[in-house]
Scaffold this active site. Structure first.
Site, PDB file in Angstrom:
ATOM      1  N   GLU A 183      46.034  22.377  39.456  1.00 43.98           N
ATOM      2  CA  GLU A 183      45.220  23.122  38.488  1.00 43.98           C
ATOM      3  C   GLU A 183      45.689  22.665  37.111  1.00 43.98           C
ATOM      4  OE1 GLU A 183      45.247  27.391  38.724  1.00 43.98           O
ATOM      5  OE2 GLU A 183      43.372  27.564  37.607  1.00 43.98           O
ATOM      6  N   ARG A 225      20.740  29.605  25.362  1.00 48.98           N
ATOM      7  CA  ARG A 225      20.293  28.310  24.824  1.00 48.98           C
ATOM      8  C   ARG A 225      21.242  27.166  25.187  1.00 48.98           C
ATOM      9  NH1 ARG A 225      18.725  31.800  20.938  1.00 48.98           N
ATOM     10  NH2 ARG A 225      20.652  31.615  19.768  1.00 48.98           N
ATOM     11  N   ASP A 233      38.364  39.959  43.624  1.00 48.83           N
ATOM     12  CA  ASP A 233      39.287  41.097  43.532  1.00 48.83           C
ATOM     13  C   ASP A 233      38.670  42.269  42.779  1.00 48.83           C
ATOM     14  OD1 ASP A 233      39.363  40.171  40.926  1.00 48.83           O
ATOM     15  OD2 ASP A 233      41.530  39.886  40.847  1.00 48.83           O
ATOM     16  N   HIS A 252      38.464  40.058  38.188  1.00 47.60           N
ATOM     17  CA  HIS A 252      38.198  38.793  37.499  1.00 47.60           C
ATOM     18  C   HIS A 252      36.723  38.639  37.156  1.00 47.60           C
ATOM     19  CE1 HIS A 252      42.230  37.418  38.540  1.00 47.60           C
ATOM     20  NE2 HIS A 252      42.015  36.331  37.823  1.00 47.60           N
ATOM     21  N   ASP A 284      43.513  33.075  43.904  1.00 47.25           N
ATOM     22  CA  ASP A 284      44.260  32.749  42.682  1.00 47.25           C
ATOM     23  C   ASP A 284      45.515  33.628  42.601  1.00 47.25           C
ATOM     24  OD1 ASP A 284      44.865  31.400  40.338  1.00 47.25           O
ATOM     25  OD2 ASP A 284      43.320  32.356  39.121  1.00 47.25           O
TER      26      ASP A 284
HETATM   27 ZN   LIG Z   1      44.956  29.433  39.360  1.00 50.62          ZN
END
Ligand SMILES: [Zn+2]
Length: 383
Positions: free
Chosen positions: A128, A226, A247, A250, A273
């Protein structure tokens, strides 16, 4: 070594049906009525539903263990704990504070990417970062982020022994498109994420090889009527899978529902996550050197930024069933079949069929985890 799971209901894509499941060694050998296996260990699953074990392609730890560490024992300890939440396989999602530290971390954790008895199987790494857009960095400190560099990625690939499976990247950064090509060529799935890209920039990313989206909605430019943005581009890209953090914190459930209507059961992927704090009682902790506070399903920095979820996979699964109104076969697609594809393991995981790994979760009528089998071994059984 064989195991016979009796009297269960299999949540199969063709519809739930009563069956026994016969496992020999690490694989499923038969699914059917009234199976016999003299000498096999018997697990009576009357009243329980069986599905392919949960696969979490975006997880940073749990049960007090973290992948933001150079200690492979952390991965092994997470893998031993995760079956208690129904997880049978996962990608180690991590990155380091700079390029050298990221390479050192991958090389230190690489010995942990192997199946251990009675544990969830680490299927490789999800990087990540570090090639993320600083203005959409989410919880990552700005100094973690780097401009796209093929040479740097090649050092990560080598340090990881070729075991990088997913790389989150912002396609609008200079040099991102050739990097995306390289990531795909070296065998990982390039994933759109931590991005401020416009719709055309996202489309260029998809053309270059992006096939997946990291936590849709979070750490990306929101929908604007837009400007469009990554969410719109991802939802209308035909074969791109999208991670949904379910969850309830988020992403607002109505927003999740809207996305699911467009994604359908073949493109949505449940991820947690999760931080190391998932599944442990802790009010205060430290993330990347900063103090964070845990309350309810998520952890936040002092400025309110969500750092990650602390609700475990089984909670996300139950939420998804409720929020999307899923039947169990569809829910297992989101929790196992689709993530198996993202992790490059669709040929052996994500389905409860003969020839596949015996990664099985047994759920009670409230969809709580009653038992989890990892490659043929009972890794968790509720007391
Ligand atoms: Zn993460």
């Amino acid at each position: 070594m064989s195991l016979l799971i009796r009297n269960t209901v299999v949540a199969s894509p063709s519809g739930p049906h009563r069956a026994d499941i016969l496992v020999q060694g690490p694989r499923i050998v038969a699914v059917g009525r009234d199976l016999e296996a003299p000498g096999a260990e018997i697990l009576d699953a009357e009243g329980l539903t069986a599905g392919p074990g949960f696969i979490d392609v975006h997880v940073h730890g749990g049960g007090g263990r973290t992948f933001f560490s150079d200690d492979p024992a952390e991965v092994a300890a997470y893998a031993a704990w995760a079956p208690s939440r129904g997880v049978t396989a996962f990608l180690v999602s991590t990155v380091g504070p700079d390029a050298a530290a990221t390479a050192a971390r991958l090389s230190a954790l690489r010995p942990a990417i192997q199946p251990l008895p009675g544990s969830a199987e680490p299927l490789g790494f999800h990087l990540e970062g570090p090639f993320l857009n600083p203005i959409r960095r989410g919880a990552f400190p700005a100094h973690y982020l780097r401009e796209p560099s093929i040479a740097e990625y090649e050092t990560f690939h080598e340090a990881a022994g070729g075991l990088v499976r997913q790389v989150t990247v912002a396609p609008e950064l200079p040099g991102a498109l050739p990097l995306i090509h390289t990531i795909a060529r070296l065998g990982a799935v390039p994933a759109l994420g931590h991005t401020d890209a416009t719709v055309p920039e996202c489309r260029h990313g998809f053309e270059a090889g992006i096939a997946h989206v990291t936590h849709l909605f979070n750490a990306m430019r929101p929908i604007h009527q837009r400007e469009g943005g990554p969410v719109v581009a991802a939802l209308e890209a035909p074969d791109v899978t999208c991670e949904l953090i379910c969850d309830g914190a988020h992403v607002e459930p109505a927003v999740l529902r809207l996305a699911y209507r467009l994604l359908g059961p073949l493109r949505a992927v449940i991820v947690t996550d999760n931080l190391h704090l998932a599944g442990v009682d802790a009010g205060q902790a430290v993330f990347a050197g900063e103090e964070i506070t845990v309350s309810g399903a998520h952890a936040r920095k002092a400025d309110g930024t969500i750092v990650g979820s602390v609700a475990t996979f089984d909670v996300h699964f139950r939420n998804a069933v409720e929020i999307f109104g899923l039947d169990l076969p569809a829910a297992f697609r989101l929790a196992s079949t689709n993530p198996a594809r993202v992790a490059g393991a669709a040929d052996r995981k994500g389905q409860l069929e003969p020839g596949f790994d015996a990664d099985i979760v047994l759920l009670d009528h409230d969809l709580h985890v009653a038992a989890t089998i990892c490659r043929g071994e009972v890794a968790y059984r509720r007391a």
